[in-house]
Design an enzyme around this catalytic site. Structure first.
Site, mmCIF file in Angstrom:
data_model
loop_
_atom_site.group_PDB
_atom_site.id
_atom_site.type_symbol
_atom_site.label_atom_id
_atom_site.label_comp_id
_atom_site.label_asym_id
_atom_site.label_seq_id
_atom_site.Cartn_x
_atom_site.Cartn_y
_atom_site.Cartn_z
ATOM 1 N N ASP A 128 5.726 -16.761 2.465
ATOM 2 C CA ASP A 128 6.151 -17.116 1.863
ATOM 3 C C ASP A 128 5.724 -16.446 0.405
ATOM 4 O O ASP A 128 4.706 -15.944 0.506
ATOM 5 C CB ASP A 128 5.843 -18.813 0.670
ATOM 6 N N ASP B 263 3.274 -16.404 -2.037
ATOM 7 C CA ASP B 263 1.971 -16.372 -1.733
ATOM 8 C C ASP B 263 0.845 -15.545 -1.463
ATOM 9 O O ASP B 263 -0.255 -15.319 -1.095
ATOM 10 C CB ASP B 263 1.615 -17.471 -0.285
ATOM 11 N N CYS C 177 18.389 9.479 -8.278
ATOM 12 C CA CYS C 177 19.806 9.921 -7.428
ATOM 13 C C CYS C 177 19.690 8.924 -6.738
ATOM 14 O O CYS C 177 20.860 8.589 -6.142
ATOM 15 C CB CYS C 177 18.708 11.221 -6.605
ATOM 16 N N HIS C 178 18.749 7.994 -6.124
ATOM 17 C CA HIS C 178 19.208 7.139 -5.166
ATOM 18 C C HIS C 178 19.881 5.460 -6.114
ATOM 19 O O HIS C 178 19.989 5.525 -6.810
ATOM 20 C CB HIS C 178 18.133 6.452 -4.387
ATOM 21 N N CYS D 125 -8.887 -1.445 23.897
ATOM 22 C CA CYS D 125 -9.039 -2.721 23.011
ATOM 23 C C CYS D 125 -7.661 -3.341 22.834
ATOM 24 O O CYS D 125 -7.597 -4.318 23.116
ATOM 25 C CB CYS D 125 -8.797 -2.218 21.765
ATOM 26 N N ARG E 71 -5.306 3.389 8.811
ATOM 27 C CA ARG E 71 -6.077 2.380 9.987
ATOM 28 C C ARG E 71 -6.593 2.998 11.050
ATOM 29 O O ARG E 71 -7.482 2.520 11.604
ATOM 30 C CB ARG E 71 -5.062 0.788 9.859
ATOM 31 N N CYS F 236 -9.870 3.072 13.020
ATOM 32 C CA CYS F 236 -10.365 2.804 14.195
ATOM 33 C C CYS F 236 -10.925 3.827 14.899
ATOM 34 O O CYS F 236 -12.301 3.931 16.132
ATOM 35 C CB CYS F 236 -9.265 2.279 14.841
#
Lengths: 158, 281
Positions: free
Chosen positions: B69, B72, B100-101, B200, B238, B242
């Protein structure tokens, strides 16, 4: 010289003799994945070994392996096989080899080598993400490996 | 009764792993209407998987609920901020994105095809590159930091316009050499722990590594709101985390290596819905 001092000196001599006799990571010889000779010449301490197996900043073995004997250590992983009964399944020499460099027993295994200092791709300075500033230290010391092996030897199926 | 309760408690203690193992079979529907493809057949170029799963299936019910949702979803604050920035003039040229967009909805579909090769330069570009190119070349504004809140909010806002569409990055033609480079990286065992992405996220997804439930490492939900860090996390951030955790010298965010890895990892999720901004642990 007092007896206590004599004892102390003798202890220090023993300690330095053990250090001198330590097998360095590059000098370890494997036979079929096993390491016959103790890395330190001194017996391992299973209680310290248990601590190293469970401690996140040491061996952190439980990140991947379950160990029922360490039931109070939370979040035991399942990437590797449970270590229960390891002392029945393997000899001391085989366990020493598995902890030092499991790839010598199981080619291509996911398990990291804990007593190895070279042959890595882009090794870093521990967990900083940076290049190492000096020679690479093994993850566990020779005595740590012996302590872990001593603990693993206590894991017998009842 | 008392005995039964005790038995149940024992069962829970004895089987924590079984309870958590494998991706769950919940259905991901957002705002009660957008049906997401969060499980599907693996693309042919992913040799070692039959089925691909969104990372959503590996999270707890509580974390999953935050994504179904938009009211939330804690990431939406940052997306709303980006929507304001979209209209705000910045830089010496006196322009905003909107100068421009068309409305941001005009970006529907773009995220699903990123990264892609720029036909003019032949270089592999990711969404952050497109945004910073607009900022520096056309707005004459400062480039944004790769993982900064401004940048990742904008990446998420543009990505949100494609939410629900299946990821479909090109891996052939001019993209092929970059894809091969990324694949090579995916299977390289980096660092003192000698761990590859595959160790992994391909060989062990569904298994616990310490307190973490290993997913397939899909990036269709990125930028993703990570509860641990309480902000939107970039793909390259990320990747960096790792590789650092293998005790390796990692690569930089915005490096060509991570662009190539991003293409390869995105291609492993071809067929999964764009989910950004997802919510993870």
């Amino acid at each position: 010289m007092t007896n206590a001092l004599k004892l102390g000196l003798a202890g220090m001599l023993c300690a330095s003799a053990a250090m001198a006799g330590e097998i360095k990571p590059k000098d370890v010889s494997f036979s079929d994945g096993a390491i016959e000779q103790s890395l330190t010449g001194a017996p391992g301490d299973p209680e310290k070994g248990a601590m190293i197996v469970g401690d996140k900043s040491m061996g952190n073995c439980v990140a991947c392996h379950q160990v029922s004997a360490l039931a109070d250590v939370p979040f035991q992983g399942e990437v590797g096989p449970p270590l229960d009964g390891a002392g029945d399944r393997w000899t001391e020499a085989e366990l020493r080899g598995l902890v030092a460099n499991a790839k010598m027993t199981f080619e291509g295994t996911v398990m990291p080598a804990f007593y190895k200092v070279d042959g890595f791709i882009r090794p870093g300075d521990a967990y900083t993400g940076k290049a190492p500033s000096g020679p690479i230290e093994p993850i566990l010391s020779a005595q740590d490996v012996e302590d872990v092996v001593a603990f693993l030897m206590t894991l017998k199926e009842e | 009764m008392k005995f039964k309760a005790l038995t149940a408690a024992v069962a829970i203690v004895a089987l924590p792993v079984t309870v958590l193992a494998d991706p769950d079979d919940d259905k991901l529907i957002i705002n009660g209407e957008i049906e997401m493809i969060s499980v599907t057949k693996a693309p042919e170029h992913v040799e070692n998987l039959d089925t691909i799963y969104s990372g959503w299936h590996f999270r707890t019910d509580e974390t999953q609920a935050l994504q179904i949702d938009d009211f939330d979803n804690p990431a939406m604050i940052f997306v709303d901020q980006a929507a304001d920035i979209y209209e705000t003039v910045d830089g010496a040229a006196g322009k905003s994105c909107a100068s421009c967009h068309d409305a941001v909805e005009s970006f529907a579909g773009l995220h699903a095809q990123m990264p892609k090769v720029d036909p003019e330069t032949g270089k592999l570009v990711v969404m952050e590159d497109l945004i910073n190119e607009c900022r520096t070349e056309r707005m004459e504004a400062d480039a944004w930091k790769w993982s900064g809140a401004d940048m990742q909010g904008m990446v998420a806002l543009i990505g949100l316009q494609s939410r629900g569409m299946p990821m479909n990055v090109a891996i052939d033609g001019p993209a092929a050499p970059y894809w091969e480079q990324g694949k090579e990286m995916y299977y390289t065992r980096y660092g003192q722990l000698e761990l590859s992405c595959a160790n992994c996220h391909e060989e062990n997804y569904g298994n616990m590594i310490r307190a973490d439930h290993l997913s397939q490492g899909m990036i269709n939900g990125f930028p993703t709101y990570r509860l641990k860090q309480a902000k939107l996390i970039s793909r390259h951030n990320r990747f960096r985390g790792c590789i650092r955790d293998t005790r390796a010298e990692t690569f930089a965010e915005g490096s060509d290596e991570f662009r190539a890895l991003e293409l390869y990892v995105a291609s492993r999720g071809n067929g999964l819905s764009v989910e950004t901004p997802a919510v993870r642990q």
